[in-house]
Design a protein around this motif. Structure first.
Motif, PDB file in Angstrom:
ATOM      1  N   UNK A 217      14.157   9.320  30.114  1.00  0.00           N
ATOM      2  CA  UNK A 217      14.896   8.402  30.985  1.00  0.00           C
ATOM      3  C   UNK A 217      16.138   7.801  30.334  1.00  0.00           C
ATOM      4  N   UNK A 218      16.106   7.599  29.025  1.00  0.00           N
ATOM      5  CA  UNK A 218      17.289   7.098  28.323  1.00  0.00           C
ATOM      6  C   UNK A 218      17.296   7.669  26.914  1.00  0.00           C
ATOM      7  N   UNK A 219      18.346   7.369  26.161  1.00  0.00           N
ATOM      8  CA  UNK A 219      18.530   7.988  24.851  1.00  0.00           C
ATOM      9  C   UNK A 219      17.832   7.189  23.761  1.00  0.00           C
ATOM     10  N   UNK A 220      16.565   6.879  23.986  1.00  0.00           N
ATOM     11  CA  UNK A 220      15.740   6.140  23.025  1.00  0.00           C
ATOM     12  C   UNK A 220      14.437   6.899  22.830  1.00  0.00           C
ATOM     13  N   UNK A 221      13.834   6.744  21.654  1.00  0.00           N
ATOM     14  CA  UNK A 221      12.537   7.377  21.429  1.00  0.00           C
ATOM     15  C   UNK A 221      11.776   6.640  20.347  1.00  0.00           C
ATOM     16  N   UNK A 222      10.456   6.554  20.556  1.00  0.00           N
ATOM     17  CA  UNK A 222       9.540   6.136  19.500  1.00  0.00           C
ATOM     18  C   UNK A 222       8.566   7.301  19.319  1.00  0.00           C
ATOM     19  N   UNK A 223       7.273   7.087  19.561  1.00  0.00           N
ATOM     20  CA  UNK A 223       6.311   8.160  19.298  1.00  0.00           C
ATOM     21  C   UNK A 223       5.410   8.452  20.482  1.00  0.00           C
ATOM     22  N   UNK A 224       6.002   8.499  21.669  1.00  0.00           N
ATOM     23  CA  UNK A 224       5.297   9.015  22.829  1.00  0.00           C
ATOM     24  C   UNK A 224       6.309   9.721  23.721  1.00  0.00           C
ATOM     25  N   UNK A 225       5.783  10.433  24.713  1.00  0.00           N
ATOM     26  CA  UNK A 225       6.644  11.215  25.594  1.00  0.00           C
ATOM     27  C   UNK A 225       6.401  10.785  27.035  1.00  0.00           C
ATOM     28  N   UNK A 226       6.085  11.745  27.888  1.00  0.00           N
ATOM     29  CA  UNK A 226       5.983  11.471  29.314  1.00  0.00           C
ATOM     30  C   UNK A 226       4.607  11.000  29.756  1.00  0.00           C
ATOM     31  N   UNK A 227       3.593  11.123  28.895  1.00  0.00           N
ATOM     32  CA  UNK A 227       2.236  10.770  29.277  1.00  0.00           C
ATOM     33  C   UNK A 227       1.921   9.313  28.933  1.00  0.00           C
ATOM     34  N   UNK A 228       0.974   8.693  29.636  1.00  0.00           N
ATOM     35  CA  UNK A 228       0.597   7.313  29.302  1.00  0.00           C
ATOM     36  C   UNK A 228       0.077   7.205  27.870  1.00  0.00           C
ATOM     37  N   UNK A 229       0.328   6.063  27.254  1.00  0.00           N
ATOM     38  CA  UNK A 229      -0.117   5.795  25.888  1.00  0.00           C
ATOM     39  C   UNK A 229      -1.453   5.057  25.952  1.00  0.00           C
ATOM     40  N   UNK A 231      -4.688   2.776  24.568  1.00  0.00           N
ATOM     41  CA  UNK A 231      -4.770   1.574  23.732  1.00  0.00           C
ATOM     42  C   UNK A 231      -4.928   1.949  22.261  1.00  0.00           C
ATOM     43  N   UNK A 232      -5.696   2.991  21.983  1.00  0.00           N
ATOM     44  CA  UNK A 232      -5.891   3.428  20.601  1.00  0.00           C
ATOM     45  C   UNK A 232      -4.574   3.898  19.979  1.00  0.00           C
ATOM     46  N   UNK A 233      -3.811   4.688  20.744  1.00  0.00           N
ATOM     47  CA  UNK A 233      -2.507   5.128  20.241  1.00  0.00           C
ATOM     48  C   UNK A 233      -1.585   3.952  19.965  1.00  0.00           C
ATOM     49  N   UNK A 234      -1.588   2.992  20.854  1.00  0.00           N
ATOM     50  CA  UNK A 234      -0.698   1.845  20.690  1.00  0.00           C
ATOM     51  C   UNK A 234      -1.088   1.012  19.471  1.00  0.00           C
ATOM     52  N   UNK A 235      -2.380   0.843  19.248  1.00  0.00           N
ATOM     53  CA  UNK A 235      -2.814   0.104  18.059  1.00  0.00           C
ATOM     54  C   UNK A 235      -2.388   0.817  16.785  1.00  0.00           C
ATOM     55  N   UNK A 236      -2.460   2.142  16.788  1.00  0.00           N
ATOM     56  CA  UNK A 236      -2.132   2.912  15.585  1.00  0.00           C
ATOM     57  C   UNK A 236      -0.626   3.012  15.351  1.00  0.00           C
ATOM     58  N   UNK A 237       0.143   3.221  16.418  1.00  0.00           N
ATOM     59  CA  UNK A 237       1.559   3.533  16.271  1.00  0.00           C
ATOM     60  C   UNK A 237       2.508   2.433  16.742  1.00  0.00           C
ATOM     61  N   UNK A 238       2.022   1.544  17.609  1.00  0.00           N
ATOM     62  CA  UNK A 238       2.868   0.497  18.203  1.00  0.00           C
ATOM     63  C   UNK A 238       4.125   1.119  18.834  1.00  0.00           C
ATOM     64  N   UNK A 239       3.924   2.282  19.427  1.00  0.00           N
ATOM     65  CA  UNK A 239       5.070   3.043  19.912  1.00  0.00           C
ATOM     66  C   UNK A 239       5.748   2.387  21.113  1.00  0.00           C
ATOM     67  N   UNK A 240       4.952   1.846  22.058  1.00  0.00           N
ATOM     68  CA  UNK A 240       5.561   1.186  23.210  1.00  0.00           C
ATOM     69  C   UNK A 240       6.273  -0.100  22.791  1.00  0.00           C
ATOM     70  N   UNK A 241       5.684  -0.820  21.859  1.00  0.00           N
ATOM     71  CA  UNK A 241       6.312  -2.043  21.367  1.00  0.00           C
ATOM     72  C   UNK A 241       7.651  -1.736  20.706  1.00  0.00           C
ATOM     73  N   UNK A 242       7.693  -0.680  19.902  1.00  0.00           N
ATOM     74  CA  UNK A 242       8.946  -0.328  19.221  1.00  0.00           C
ATOM     75  C   UNK A 242       9.993   0.195  20.195  1.00  0.00           C
ATOM     76  N   UNK A 243       9.553   0.967  21.183  1.00  0.00           N
ATOM     77  CA  UNK A 243      10.515   1.478  22.153  1.00  0.00           C
ATOM     78  C   UNK A 243      11.149   0.339  22.943  1.00  0.00           C
ATOM     79  N   UNK A 244      10.338  -0.616  23.357  1.00  0.00           N
ATOM     80  CA  UNK A 244      10.879  -1.778  24.071  1.00  0.00           C
ATOM     81  C   UNK A 244      11.841  -2.556  23.170  1.00  0.00           C
TER      82      UNK A 244
END
Length: 314
Positions: A217-229, A231-244
């Motif tokens: 959707x925009x020119x940003x990336x952390x560690x997820x793609x098009x699929x939902x993240x 809770x376990x992934x988010x705790x390990x990588x904090x990918x949604x937090x970093x992308x925001x």
């Protein structure tokens, strides 16, 4: 928390034929041996990956031959295809905007080569090299810059490690659109996110062995793609937090050097190893650490080394 240090170096290797690249690669070779897959060590596997490289990256075949011929190792050519390497998954964050590519690279310090390389294999390229001639990020003389983050999904298939894909795009493409077009025919072994910037455009593209390249959707990336993240992934990588956080901050170096974008080296040995800001139109890249920076450019590339402190965010 104990502070760690890491030494980064900057080298020039020209077209790879005068021994400078080979001397550097030989010094690293012993630590690379375990990265080759069991299949890559078989004659059939070696034939397969060499054929894959010649089919998909024909422009780089003379460079592959030139480099492999200097290593005097029977498995060198197979290894340098980057099509028979064990998968790895750095946790990084990146954004492209207004002709600038800004990224944090997060990985264990002792597993990152840490070499800024100025080369002219096919054209002038500067980037952070890893696994002998792959690139974690870089820019070329046409004003194109590319960097990569792990896509966050545990799938693996036949194809190239993303580091050689970054090298290939920078060696053969002038623009974002041209590079995105090339991606559509390149098999990639592990899900990855590529952010690409040129003077007119910035995009992020999701790639992987189980999907067609998909523009984000925009020119940003952390560690997820098009699929939902999960809770376990988010705790390990904090990918949604970093992308925001990076969407909110934009191309702000100061924000990259603070949590949540900056990750102090933890008990598992992971942390932010460097921040890179590419300004490819100007042919310039600056690497940042808390309290320190190092600039390199096509006009003024300075070989040398820097030992920097890791482990504390500013």
């Amino acid at each position: 928390m104990r502070q760690q240090h890491k030494t980064f170096q900057a080298i020039e290797v020209g077209d790879g034929g005068d021994g400078r690249w080979a001397a550097h690669a030989r010094a690293l070779w012993q630590g690379m041996d375990g990265l080759l897959t069991d299949e890559g060590r078989t004659p059939e596997g070696a034939d397969r990956v060499r054929a894959l490289f010649r089919a998909h990256m024909p422009e780089l075949v003379p460079v592959l031959d030139r480099l492999a011929g200097q290593l005097d190792r029977p498995e060198a050519e197979t290894f340098l295809t980057h099509a028979a390497l064990r998968p790895f998954s750095p946790a990084c964050t990146q954004i492209g905007t207004n002709g600038t590519l800004l990224r944090n690279y997060d990985f264990p310090p002792d597993q990152c080569e840490g070499t800024v390389v100025s080369s002219c294999f096919l054209r002038p390229v500067i980037g952070m090299q890893d696994i002998l001639w792959g690139l974690l990020d870089g820019m070329n003389d046409a004003g194109l810059a590319v960097s990569v983050t792990y896509g966050g999904r545990s799938v693996h298939g036949p194809g190239f490690a993303i580091l050689i894909v970054v090298r290939y795009l920078l060696e053969t493409c002038d623009t974002v659109d041209e590079a995105v077009g090339r991606l559509r025919s390149l098999p990639v072994a592990v899900p990855q996110n590529l952010t690409l910037v040129d003077p007119a455009k910035a995009v992020t593209v999701f790639v992987g062995p189980d999907m067609s390249p998909t523009v984000a959707p925009d020119a940003c990336a952390a560690n997820h793609q098009h699929l939902p993240v999960t809770d376990e992934q988010e705790r390990a990588l904090r990918t949604q937090e970093r992308l925001l956080a990076i969407r909110t901050a934009g191309a702000d170096v100061a924000a990259m050097l603070k949590p949540p974008l900056y990750r102090s080296v933890d008990e598992q040995g992971w942390g932010t190893l460097y921040t890179a800001r590419y300004q490819p139109v100007e042919g310039r890249v600056t690497y940042y650490w808390p309290g320190e920076s190092w600039q390199q450019s096509f006009d003024d590339f300075a070989p040398g080394s820097r030992t920097v402190a890791l482990g504390r965010a500013s």
